[in-house]
Motif scaffolding. Structure first.
Motif, mmCIF file in Angstrom:
data_model
loop_
_atom_site.group_PDB
_atom_site.id
_atom_site.type_symbol
_atom_site.label_atom_id
_atom_site.label_comp_id
_atom_site.label_asym_id
_atom_site.label_seq_id
_atom_site.Cartn_x
_atom_site.Cartn_y
_atom_site.Cartn_z
ATOM 1 N N VAL A 1 -99.151 -36.192 52.703
ATOM 2 C CA VAL A 1 -98.495 -36.478 53.983
ATOM 3 C C VAL A 1 -98.057 -35.151 54.596
ATOM 4 O O VAL A 1 -97.335 -34.384 53.961
ATOM 5 C CB VAL A 1 -97.260 -37.396 53.788
ATOM 6 C CG1 VAL A 1 -96.532 -37.606 55.115
ATOM 7 C CG2 VAL A 1 -97.674 -38.739 53.185
ATOM 8 N N PRO A 2 -98.493 -34.851 55.822
ATOM 9 C CA PRO A 2 -98.063 -33.601 56.459
ATOM 10 C C PRO A 2 -96.572 -33.655 56.821
ATOM 11 O O PRO A 2 -96.043 -34.733 57.085
ATOM 12 C CB PRO A 2 -98.934 -33.532 57.723
ATOM 13 C CG PRO A 2 -99.315 -34.946 58.015
ATOM 14 C CD PRO A 2 -99.362 -35.663 56.684
ATOM 15 N N ILE A 3 -95.945 -32.504 56.850
ATOM 16 C CA ILE A 3 -94.501 -32.407 57.081
ATOM 17 C C ILE A 3 -94.081 -33.117 58.374
ATOM 18 O O ILE A 3 -93.019 -33.715 58.440
ATOM 19 C CB ILE A 3 -94.020 -30.931 57.057
ATOM 20 C CG1 ILE A 3 -92.494 -30.855 57.084
ATOM 21 C CG2 ILE A 3 -94.611 -30.119 58.188
ATOM 22 C CD1 ILE A 3 -91.812 -31.281 55.830
ATOM 23 N N MET B 1 -103.308 -42.797 59.479
ATOM 24 C CA MET B 1 -102.234 -41.807 59.380
ATOM 25 C C MET B 1 -101.210 -42.244 58.339
ATOM 26 O O MET B 1 -100.807 -43.394 58.313
ATOM 27 C CB MET B 1 -101.527 -41.669 60.728
ATOM 28 C CG MET B 1 -102.335 -40.957 61.769
ATOM 29 S SD MET B 1 -101.752 -39.266 61.911
ATOM 30 C CE MET B 1 -100.768 -39.426 63.368
ATOM 31 N N ASN B 2 -100.793 -41.306 57.520
ATOM 32 C CA ASN B 2 -99.800 -41.572 56.476
ATOM 33 C C ASN B 2 -98.436 -41.023 56.867
ATOM 34 O O ASN B 2 -98.335 -39.925 57.401
ATOM 35 C CB ASN B 2 -100.228 -40.910 55.160
ATOM 36 C CG ASN B 2 -101.457 -41.561 54.572
ATOM 37 O OD1 ASN B 2 -101.833 -42.653 54.973
ATOM 38 N ND2 ASN B 2 -102.090 -40.895 53.625
ATOM 39 N N TYR B 3 -97.407 -41.805 56.552
ATOM 40 C CA TYR B 3 -96.021 -41.399 56.818
ATOM 41 C C TYR B 3 -95.210 -41.555 55.548
ATOM 42 O O TYR B 3 -95.430 -42.495 54.784
ATOM 43 C CB TYR B 3 -95.409 -42.278 57.920
ATOM 44 C CG TYR B 3 -96.010 -41.979 59.263
ATOM 45 C CD1 TYR B 3 -95.391 -41.100 60.144
ATOM 46 C CD2 TYR B 3 -97.230 -42.534 59.636
ATOM 47 C CE1 TYR B 3 -95.968 -40.788 61.364
ATOM 48 C CE2 TYR B 3 -97.814 -42.226 60.855
ATOM 49 C CZ TYR B 3 -97.177 -41.351 61.716
ATOM 50 O OH TYR B 3 -97.741 -41.035 62.927
ATOM 51 N N LEU B 4 -94.276 -40.635 55.349
ATOM 52 C CA LEU B 4 -93.386 -40.705 54.191
ATOM 53 C C LEU B 4 -91.945 -40.801 54.684
ATOM 54 O O LEU B 4 -91.459 -39.919 55.388
ATOM 55 C CB LEU B 4 -93.557 -39.461 53.303
ATOM 56 C CG LEU B 4 -92.660 -39.383 52.062
ATOM 57 C CD1 LEU B 4 -92.899 -40.560 51.113
ATOM 58 C CD2 LEU B 4 -92.892 -38.052 51.331
ATOM 59 N N SER C 1 -86.803 -26.850 48.754
ATOM 60 C CA SER C 1 -88.153 -27.111 48.285
ATOM 61 C C SER C 1 -89.205 -27.013 49.375
ATOM 62 O O SER C 1 -90.329 -26.675 49.084
ATOM 63 C CB SER C 1 -88.342 -28.404 47.521
ATOM 64 O OG SER C 1 -87.617 -29.407 47.762
ATOM 65 N N LEU C 2 -88.832 -27.263 50.619
ATOM 66 C CA LEU C 2 -89.819 -27.151 51.698
ATOM 67 C C LEU C 2 -89.858 -25.751 52.298
ATOM 68 O O LEU C 2 -90.753 -25.429 53.059
ATOM 69 C CB LEU C 2 -89.507 -28.164 52.811
ATOM 70 C CG LEU C 2 -89.612 -29.640 52.446
ATOM 71 C CD1 LEU C 2 -89.295 -30.501 53.662
ATOM 72 C CD2 LEU C 2 -90.985 -29.982 51.901
ATOM 73 N N TYR D 1 -92.824 -33.648 45.638
ATOM 74 C CA TYR D 1 -93.824 -34.266 44.764
ATOM 75 C C TYR D 1 -94.611 -35.328 45.538
ATOM 76 O O TYR D 1 -95.842 -35.353 45.523
ATOM 77 C CB TYR D 1 -93.159 -34.889 43.533
ATOM 78 C CG TYR D 1 -94.137 -35.707 42.706
ATOM 79 C CD1 TYR D 1 -94.990 -35.078 41.804
ATOM 80 C CD2 TYR D 1 -94.232 -37.084 42.862
ATOM 81 C CE1 TYR D 1 -95.920 -35.813 41.068
ATOM 82 C CE2 TYR D 1 -95.157 -37.834 42.137
ATOM 83 C CZ TYR D 1 -96.001 -37.193 41.245
ATOM 84 O OH TYR D 1 -96.913 -37.926 40.534
ATOM 85 N N TRP D 2 -93.912 -36.223 46.242
ATOM 86 C CA TRP D 2 -94.579 -37.320 46.936
ATOM 87 C C TRP D 2 -95.346 -36.863 48.169
ATOM 88 O O TRP D 2 -96.386 -37.425 48.505
ATOM 89 C CB TRP D 2 -93.594 -38.452 47.239
ATOM 90 C CG TRP D 2 -93.300 -39.197 45.972
ATOM 91 C CD1 TRP D 2 -92.188 -39.116 45.194
ATOM 92 C CD2 TRP D 2 -94.196 -40.091 45.291
ATOM 93 N NE1 TRP D 2 -92.332 -39.900 44.075
ATOM 94 C CE2 TRP D 2 -93.552 -40.513 44.104
ATOM 95 C CE3 TRP D 2 -95.475 -40.566 45.570
ATOM 96 C CZ2 TRP D 2 -94.144 -41.397 43.203
ATOM 97 C CZ3 TRP D 2 -96.069 -41.448 44.683
ATOM 98 C CH2 TRP D 2 -95.414 -41.857 43.509
ATOM 99 N N MET D 3 -94.864 -35.814 48.851
ATOM 100 C CA MET D 3 -95.632 -35.258 49.974
ATOM 101 C C MET D 3 -96.988 -34.780 49.491
ATOM 102 O O MET D 3 -98.016 -35.054 50.116
ATOM 103 C CB MET D 3 -94.879 -34.062 50.571
ATOM 104 C CG MET D 3 -94.142 -34.345 51.834
ATOM 105 S SD MET D 3 -93.345 -32.837 52.427
ATOM 106 C CE MET D 3 -94.741 -31.984 53.171
ATOM 107 N N GLN D 4 -96.989 -34.043 48.354
ATOM 108 C CA GLN D 4 -98.247 -33.516 47.787
ATOM 109 C C GLN D 4 -99.123 -34.661 47.288
ATOM 110 O O GLN D 4 -100.311 -34.731 47.579
ATOM 111 C CB GLN D 4 -97.970 -32.543 46.630
ATOM 112 C CG GLN D 4 -97.010 -31.407 46.922
ATOM 113 C CD GLN D 4 -97.358 -30.624 48.168
ATOM 114 O OE1 GLN D 4 -98.517 -30.309 48.418
ATOM 115 N NE2 GLN D 4 -96.351 -30.322 48.979
#
Length: 187
Positions: free
Chosen positions: A81-83, A1-4, A120-121, A74-77
């Motif tokens: 990483v899902p919201i 799982m990825n987290y930002l 942006s979101l 930019y970094w989410m895409q």
């Protein structure tokens, strides 16, 4: 799982230790404790580390506060990483200094960084860790206050509050927002 994890602040030495840069300070401590180093990449200072089998990406946007959404988006895409795995760390005038509250969503409450992210979101449904900086300023002096340094008393307590914020971020990553709110939000 990825987290930002997104620590909000402004780049530049003149903003380094200001109240508005508490997001950067918490991000720095996350990197420090993980022993990871920062790289300057597109729209952000970037680092990453592993925590209990999860991949944690941490950014400090280099876009300035009012364009934070551009870096986050930019970094989410880029990192896919899902919201629901994004956490924004932000200074908050509406709560007392050192009060830490994590929430799954909420309004920008006049904060330019959050306004940019919302735009942006396309909404308010992203987690944020609100770091209370208090509102101890004379009428009309809000900008000077948020862009000013913490006072001497606050400076003494700051490391402990930053440490608690790091604990909250790690809890968000490992056990989720609901339990983190229950266990670690402070008054």
């Amino acid at each position: 799982m990825n987290y930002l994890i997104v620590g909000l602040g402004n780049i530049g030495r003149e903003y380094a230790d200001t109240r508005h840069n508490i997001g950067f300070m918490v991000a720095d401590e996350l990197a420090n404790q993980a022993g990871s180093t920062w790289n300057t990449l597109k729209h952000a200072f970037y680092t990453e580390y592993k925590l209990k089998g999860r991949q944690v990406f941490v950014i400090k946007p280099t876009t300035y506060m009012n364009l934070s959404g551009k870096a986050l988006n930019y970094w989410m895409q880029e990192l896919k990483v899902p919201i629901q795995n994004v956490l924004v760390i932000v200074d908050d005038l509406a709560i007392p200094f050192g009060s830490l509250r994590i929430k799954p969503k909420g309004s920008a409450a006049g904060h330019n960084g959050l306004k940019s992210i919302e735009a942006s979101l396309g909404g308010q449904h992203y987690a944020r860790l609100r770091f209370g900086i208090g509102d101890n300023y004379p009428k009309g002096r809000q900008v000077d206050y948020v862009l000013g340094p913490f006072d001497k008393d606050e400076e003494k307590d700051l490391p402990a509050h930053i440490e608690h914020a790091v604990k909250m971020v790690h809890s968000f990553v490992t056990i989720g927002i609901e339990l983190t709110m229950t266990n670690l939000n402070t008054k």
